[in-house]
Design a protein around this motif. Sequence first.
Motif, PDB file in Angstrom:
ATOM      1  N   GLY A 213       0.823  -1.215   0.000  1.00  0.00           N
ATOM      2  CA  GLY A 213       0.000   0.000   0.000  1.00  0.00           C
ATOM      3  C   GLY A 213       0.851   1.256   0.000  1.00  0.00           C
ATOM      4  O   GLY A 213       0.557   2.225  -0.721  1.00  0.00           O
ATOM      5  N   GLY A 214       1.923   1.246   0.804  1.00  0.00           N
ATOM      6  CA  GLY A 214       2.813   2.404   0.856  1.00  0.00           C
ATOM      7  C   GLY A 214       3.522   2.653  -0.461  1.00  0.00           C
ATOM      8  O   GLY A 214       3.666   3.801  -0.898  1.00  0.00           O
ATOM      9  N   LEU A 215       3.957   1.572  -1.115  1.00  0.00           N
ATOM     10  CA  LEU A 215       4.643   1.711  -2.401  1.00  0.00           C
ATOM     11  C   LEU A 215       3.697   2.230  -3.481  1.00  0.00           C
ATOM     12  O   LEU A 215       4.078   3.075  -4.304  1.00  0.00           O
ATOM     13  CB  LEU A 215       5.232   0.354  -2.821  1.00  0.00           C
ATOM     14  N   LYS A 216       2.452   1.740  -3.475  1.00  0.00           N
ATOM     15  CA  LYS A 216       1.466   2.204  -4.459  1.00  0.00           C
ATOM     16  C   LYS A 216       1.168   3.688  -4.269  1.00  0.00           C
ATOM     17  O   LYS A 216       1.060   4.443  -5.232  1.00  0.00           O
ATOM     18  CB  LYS A 216       0.179   1.385  -4.337  1.00  0.00           C
ATOM     19  N   LEU A 223       4.070   9.951  -9.652  1.00  0.00           N
ATOM     20  CA  LEU A 223       3.542  10.097 -11.009  1.00  0.00           C
ATOM     21  C   LEU A 223       2.819  11.430 -11.165  1.00  0.00           C
ATOM     22  O   LEU A 223       3.011  12.141 -12.158  1.00  0.00           O
ATOM     23  CB  LEU A 223       2.581   8.938 -11.313  1.00  0.00           C
ATOM     24  N   ASN A 224       2.014  11.796 -10.170  1.00  0.00           N
ATOM     25  CA  ASN A 224       1.293  13.073 -10.226  1.00  0.00           C
ATOM     26  C   ASN A 224       2.258  14.248 -10.260  1.00  0.00           C
ATOM     27  O   ASN A 224       2.079  15.202 -11.021  1.00  0.00           O
ATOM     28  CB  ASN A 224       0.363  13.212  -9.013  1.00  0.00           C
TER      29      ASN A 224
END
Length: 287
Positions: A213-216, A223-224
Amino acid sequence: MQVEIHPKKKEMVESVIERLEKYDAVAVVDLTGVRAPQIHEFRRKLRGKVEFLVTKNTIFRKAAERLSNKKRGIVKLAESLRGSNLFLFTDMSPFSLSILLNKSKVKVAAKAGDVATSDIVVPAGNTGLPPGPIISEFGKLKIPTRIESGSIWIASDTLVAKKGEAISADLASLLSRLGIKPIEAGLSLKLAYQDGLLFTEKDLSVDLEELEGGLKLAASHALNLSVNVGYLTPETAPLILGKAHAQAFALAIEAEYPMKEVLSRALSLAHSRAAALSKMAGFEEGG
């Protein structure tokens, strides 16, 4: 006066030194409560990836002292050893090894007093056991049976222990006779060493779901940010171009730039705005 080391102990020290020189990492498992069948099963599962060795802490310390100039920090690991230990030698990182061990839990026979790690069900079918006094053991545990073709058959799947319940001596004995290994057991690392670094049990506790979850989340933020600052990569290029196209199109509509696609949208937008303004002014359509 130099104390002579017993040849057998000297051989064991050399064995540890050989493994410490051969592998990048060594991890330590607390042997308290660990059964021999567990170790045998893990040896089988991890063959080619991990080498197992049970030896005394004093033997490991002597080996570590001999390698203190080559293996920075290995003495610190040796000095931290307490109790009976199983040593795992590997080229994997301690974190990968910890994850692998958690995924490689094995099933072992139950002993009286063990706590069921999951619901234990005795399946229906032929037990292969001949009729005799053992039938009373099935009855005591409320397992329905019948005699067929000279064997005891279990009439239906039967739940004999729920997860979290203690296993009685009678149940442990019967499960053993039936060849059922219901207890899920694993090996937990309490210490590990690699490249001069010492890792504790807390360091090696990896929550994969939390990590994923942290990596995502981090990847999404990165990316943003990359798109917003216009940093071009194969992943951001389509998004940056799409964003630029949308902004350029919106600007062209506001400027009423003479293009078929733009004018069509500009006229539609102008009509919508005019209708909204007319409604606010209280005009009726066609009035």
